[in-house]
Design an enzyme around this catalytic site. Structure first.
Site, PDB file in Angstrom:
ATOM      1  N   ASP A 162      -7.480  -2.748  14.369  1.00 34.41           N
ATOM      2  CA  ASP A 162      -8.885  -3.025  14.015  1.00 34.41           C
ATOM      3  C   ASP A 162      -9.008  -4.260  13.111  1.00 34.41           C
ATOM      4  OD1 ASP A 162      -7.801  -2.119  11.660  1.00 34.41           O
ATOM      5  OD2 ASP A 162      -9.222  -0.476  11.363  1.00 34.41           O
ATOM      6  N   HIS A 208      -7.201  -4.788  10.294  1.00 38.15           N
ATOM      7  CA  HIS A 208      -6.930  -4.597   8.863  1.00 38.15           C
ATOM      8  C   HIS A 208      -5.623  -5.270   8.439  1.00 38.15           C
ATOM      9  CE1 HIS A 208      -4.847  -0.491   9.807  1.00 38.15           C
ATOM     10  NE2 HIS A 208      -3.902  -1.326   9.428  1.00 38.15           N
ATOM     11  N   GLU A 255      -9.751  -1.921   5.379  1.00 34.75           N
ATOM     12  CA  GLU A 255     -10.372  -1.603   6.660  1.00 34.75           C
ATOM     13  C   GLU A 255     -11.587  -2.515   6.902  1.00 34.75           C
ATOM     14  OE1 GLU A 255      -8.672   0.020   8.565  1.00 34.75           O
ATOM     15  OE2 GLU A 255      -8.278   2.096   8.012  1.00 34.75           O
ATOM     16  N   ASP A 259       0.808  -1.219   0.000  1.00 28.80           N
ATOM     17  CA  ASP A 259       0.000   0.000   0.000  1.00 28.80           C
ATOM     18  C   ASP A 259       0.844   1.273   0.000  1.00 28.80           C
ATOM     19  OD1 ASP A 259       0.932  -0.459   2.574  1.00 28.80           O
ATOM     20  OD2 ASP A 259      -1.040  -0.949   3.384  1.00 28.80           O
TER      21      ASP A 259
HETATM   22  C1  F6R Z   1       1.502  -1.440   6.128  1.00 31.65           C
HETATM   23  C2  F6R Z   1       0.196  -2.069   6.236  1.00 31.65           C
HETATM   24  C3  F6R Z   1      -0.603  -2.045   7.493  1.00 31.65           C
HETATM   25  C4  F6R Z   1       0.233  -2.245   8.763  1.00 31.65           C
HETATM   26  C5  F6R Z   1      -0.647  -2.137  10.006  1.00 31.65           C
HETATM   27  C6  F6R Z   1       0.161  -2.256  11.279  1.00 31.65           C
HETATM   28  O1  F6R Z   1       2.014  -1.586   4.818  1.00 31.65           O
HETATM   29  O2  F6R Z   1      -0.257  -2.586   5.269  1.00 31.65           O
HETATM   30  O3  F6R Z   1      -1.594  -3.051   7.440  1.00 31.65           O
HETATM   31  O4  F6R Z   1       0.854  -3.488   8.712  1.00 31.65           O
HETATM   32  O5  F6R Z   1      -1.323  -0.926  10.002  1.00 31.65           O
HETATM   33  O6  F6R Z   1       1.002  -1.146  11.393  1.00 31.65           O
HETATM   34  P1  F6R Z   1       2.181  -1.095  12.468  1.00 31.65           P
HETATM   35  O7  F6R Z   1       3.121  -2.168  12.101  1.00 31.65           O
HETATM   36  O8  F6R Z   1       2.786   0.272  12.303  1.00 31.65           O
HETATM   37  O9  F6R Z   1       1.556  -1.315  13.809  1.00 31.65           O
END
Ligand code: F6R
Length: 257
Positions: free
Chosen positions: A136, A138, A143, A67
């Site tokens: 959450d 994701h 989401e 992403d």
């Molecule tokens: C990042 C991504 C997100 C993160 C998630 C956890 O490329 O796709 O799904 O893996 O938001 O983020 P952190 O690791 O910062 O807690």
């Protein structure tokens, strides 16, 4: 899903990196799916160490990131392009032309997303996808309530995610409201998946992903449909699982093989 429990983030990350490295050694032209955020930082560090000290060679690999924030230029210090350069690409020998990250400034976003999917396809598909987990539930920026059949697309971030990610920005106001993300169906097409989650803030999402029902409200629960997912957890992230003894037993059996 195979669940692997570790005392801390470092031990889990080193083992996950060992498994990524084993694939790259076995298949030098491997296609890797990459994640950003805080979670995979220690894994990238270990891969960089293995590149420098053990000759782990990424020169034949291709990568696709999950992403990118919509509206951020690749040069923006908070963009995932910047993150990847800083935390991985500059430390290994991946050819720049074979690293792929969605373009946050794409003018025709649907066309860009379709092109991203086509590129993954023409590279032969993702061999190993690395994932983090949102509090959450994701994965990527899919989401809660995302279609389990979703493909790469424009996505509006929830306030929960913006608030979680505000820790990386100067203020909540600066956190983008939109992203381009691989879809859940795109992620599920990877041949193997490694998901990492650390800390008690992820515990509820981890329990729902592994032991809860399959539900669009918990996008990561879609991984229950995939035949080759390995989940690496520290104690905090594993704290709400009810079948820890069973996972430990399986993990010991695995180690004995
Ligand atoms: C990042 C991504 C997100 C993160 C998630 C956890 O490329 O796709 O799904 O893996 O938001 O983020 P952190 O690791 O910062 O807690």
């Amino acid at each position: 899903m195979r669940v692997f429990l570790y005392s801390d983030e470092q031990a889990a990350s080193v083992e996950a990196a060992r498994q990524v490295a084993a694939l790259v050694r076995r298949k030098p032209a491997a296609v890797l799916g990459l994640a950003t955020g805080g979670t995979p930082l220690a894994l990238y560090k270990e891969l960089i160490r293995q590149h420098g000290q053990e000759g782990l060679d990424f020169s034949g690999c291709t990568t696709f990131n999950l992403d990118e924030y919509a509206g951020l230029a690749p040069s923006h210090p908070m963009s995932y392009h910047h993150y990847m350069r800083e935390n991985f690409f500059e430390g290994v020998n991946l050819p720049a032309e074979r690293t792929n990250i969605p373009d946050g400034l794409a003018e025709d976003i649907p066309a860009h997303c379709a092109d991203y999917e086509a590129k993954i396809h023409s590279a032969g598909g993702v061999d190993l996808q690395i994932l983090g987990l949102g509090s959450d539930g994701h994965i990527g920026f899919n989401e809660p309530t995302s279609s389990l059949g979703s493909r790469t697309r424009f996505q509006t971030l929830t306030e929960n995610t913006r608030t979680d990610n505000a820790r990386y920005f100067a203020s909540l106001e600066e956190v983008p409201r939109h992203a381009i993300t691989m879809g859940i169906a795109t992620i599920l097409e990877a041949r193997e998946i490694i998901l990492l989650a650390f800390g008690a803030a992820k515990a509820a999402a981890v329990a729902s992903m592994i032991e809860g029902p399959l539900a669009a409200m918990v996008p990561a629960s879609a991984l229950q449909l995939h035949p080759a997912v390995r989940v690496f957890l520290d104690e905090g992230a594993a704290s709400l699982l009810t079948k820890k003894d069973y996972y430990r037993y399986l993990q010991q059996q695995c180690a004995g093989q």
